[in-house]
Design an enzyme around this catalytic site. Structure first.
Site, PDB file in Angstrom:
ATOM      1  N   ASP A   6       0.866  -1.177   0.000  1.00 40.09           N
ATOM      2  CA  ASP A   6       0.000   0.000   0.000  1.00 40.09           C
ATOM      3  C   ASP A   6       0.907   1.233   0.000  1.00 40.09           C
ATOM      4  OD1 ASP A   6       0.945   0.233   2.607  1.00 40.09           O
ATOM      5  OD2 ASP A   6      -1.035   0.288   3.547  1.00 40.09           O
ATOM      6  N   HIS A   7       0.311   2.413   0.201  1.00 40.97           N
ATOM      7  CA  HIS A   7       1.101   3.658   0.149  1.00 40.97           C
ATOM      8  C   HIS A   7       2.241   3.658   1.169  1.00 40.97           C
ATOM      9  CE1 HIS A   7      -2.216   4.049   2.964  1.00 40.97           C
ATOM     10  NE2 HIS A   7      -1.458   4.875   3.664  1.00 40.97           N
ATOM     11  N   CYS A  63       3.144  -3.212   4.107  1.00 36.61           N
ATOM     12  CA  CYS A  63       2.276  -2.099   4.524  1.00 36.61           C
ATOM     13  C   CYS A  63       2.986  -1.403   5.678  1.00 36.61           C
ATOM     14  CB  CYS A  63       0.864  -2.576   4.869  1.00 36.61           C
ATOM     15  SG  CYS A  63       0.733  -3.709   6.265  1.00 36.61           S
ATOM     16  N   GLY A  64       2.256  -0.666   6.493  1.00 31.02           N
ATOM     17  CA  GLY A  64       2.921   0.059   7.578  1.00 31.02           C
ATOM     18  C   GLY A  64       3.526  -0.879   8.607  1.00 31.02           C
ATOM     19  N   GLY A  66       2.844  -4.548   8.399  1.00 28.95           N
ATOM     20  CA  GLY A  66       2.834  -5.926   7.891  1.00 28.95           C
ATOM     21  C   GLY A  66       1.625  -6.709   8.375  1.00 28.95           C
ATOM     22  N   GLY A  68      -1.842  -5.823   8.673  1.00 30.46           N
ATOM     23  CA  GLY A  68      -3.057  -5.807   7.851  1.00 30.46           C
ATOM     24  C   GLY A  68      -2.897  -6.660   6.605  1.00 30.46           C
ATOM     25  N   HIS A  96       9.244 -23.668  10.028  1.00 30.64           N
ATOM     26  CA  HIS A  96       8.177 -24.279  10.832  1.00 30.64           C
ATOM     27  C   HIS A  96       6.791 -24.098  10.223  1.00 30.64           C
ATOM     28  CE1 HIS A  96      10.552 -24.405  14.892  1.00 30.64           C
ATOM     29  NE2 HIS A  96      11.240 -24.879  13.874  1.00 30.64           N
ATOM     30  N   HIS A 131       6.260 -30.673  11.366  1.00 35.79           N
ATOM     31  CA  HIS A 131       5.605 -29.418  10.973  1.00 35.79           C
ATOM     32  C   HIS A 131       4.574 -29.613   9.870  1.00 35.79           C
ATOM     33  CE1 HIS A 131       8.331 -27.357  13.582  1.00 35.79           C
ATOM     34  NE2 HIS A 131       9.366 -27.923  12.982  1.00 35.79           N
ATOM     35  N   ARG A 134       1.171 -30.001  11.470  1.00 36.38           N
ATOM     36  CA  ARG A 134       0.719 -28.736  12.065  1.00 36.38           C
ATOM     37  C   ARG A 134       0.271 -27.746  10.999  1.00 36.38           C
ATOM     38  NH1 ARG A 134       5.898 -28.848  16.164  1.00 36.38           N
ATOM     39  NH2 ARG A 134       5.108 -30.561  17.438  1.00 36.38           N
TER      40      ARG A 134
HETATM   41  C1  RB5 Z   1      -1.929   2.614   6.525  1.00 36.04           C
HETATM   42  O1  RB5 Z   1      -1.916   3.829   7.197  1.00 36.04           O
HETATM   43  C2  RB5 Z   1      -1.693   1.453   7.495  1.00 36.04           C
HETATM   44  O2  RB5 Z   1      -2.818   1.266   8.268  1.00 36.04           O
HETATM   45  C3  RB5 Z   1      -1.330   0.214   6.739  1.00 36.04           C
HETATM   46  O3  RB5 Z   1      -0.186   0.442   5.984  1.00 36.04           O
HETATM   47  C4  RB5 Z   1      -0.996  -1.039   7.542  1.00 36.04           C
HETATM   48  O4  RB5 Z   1      -0.055  -0.775   8.538  1.00 36.04           O
HETATM   49  C5  RB5 Z   1      -2.113  -1.840   8.013  1.00 36.04           C
HETATM   50  O5  RB5 Z   1      -1.938  -2.905   8.629  1.00 36.04           O
END
Ligand code: RB5
Length: 142
Positions: A6-7, A63-64, A66, A68, A96, A131, A134
């Protein structure tokens, strides 16, 4: 190797794609392409779908934090996305958990550390043995 961000992760993604190329991998960039605000699940689903269908063996998402990206990617059957915050964790999620998607937090990692994490994750094998059972149970919530 499918790669998305993402951004918050777009700059680190560019660096990781360059590293992948240097290491001989063909990186497929699913976006984002600018630092304009975006929704991380859009990119997580693109990469995870490619892994789910077998179009890609593995993927990388940034992402910010990891987190999400991992949450969204893990909704896809057969996808085992793991956040790694250091190279040791990256190796263990391969050995694992047979993690087939690596997620990274661009806002919590130094860029050089992120490259080291990627390298360890790429190099580490799945250990198999106990593993396997699992990992199969992950897909069977019971
Ligand atoms: C974006 O601001 C942020 O929420 C996203 O990059 C991420 O960290 C979500 O898990």
């Amino acid at each position: 190797m499918y790669v998305g961000a993402d951004h918050a992760g777009v700059a680190l993604k560019a660096r990781l794609l360059a590293e992948l190329e240097r290491l001989g991998y063909r990186g497929v960039d699913v976006g984002a392409t600018t630092a304009e605000s975006t929704d991380y699940p859009d990119f997580a689903h693109r990469v995870a779908r490619a892994v789910e269908t077998g179009e890609a063996k593995r993927g990388v998402l940034v992402c910010g934090t990891g987190v999400g990206m991992a949450m969204a990617a893990n909704r896809h059957p057969g996808v085992r996305a793991a956040v790694a915050w250091n190279p040791d964790v990256a190796e263990l999620v391969r050995r694992h958990n047979d993690a087939n998607v690596l997620t990274l937090g661009a806002r919590v990692l130094d860029e050089e550390e992120a490259v080291r994490i990627l390298e360890r994750w790429l190099d580490a094998p799945f250990d198999g043995g106990r593993h396997v059972r699992r990992v199969h149970k992950i897909e069977e919530p019971g």
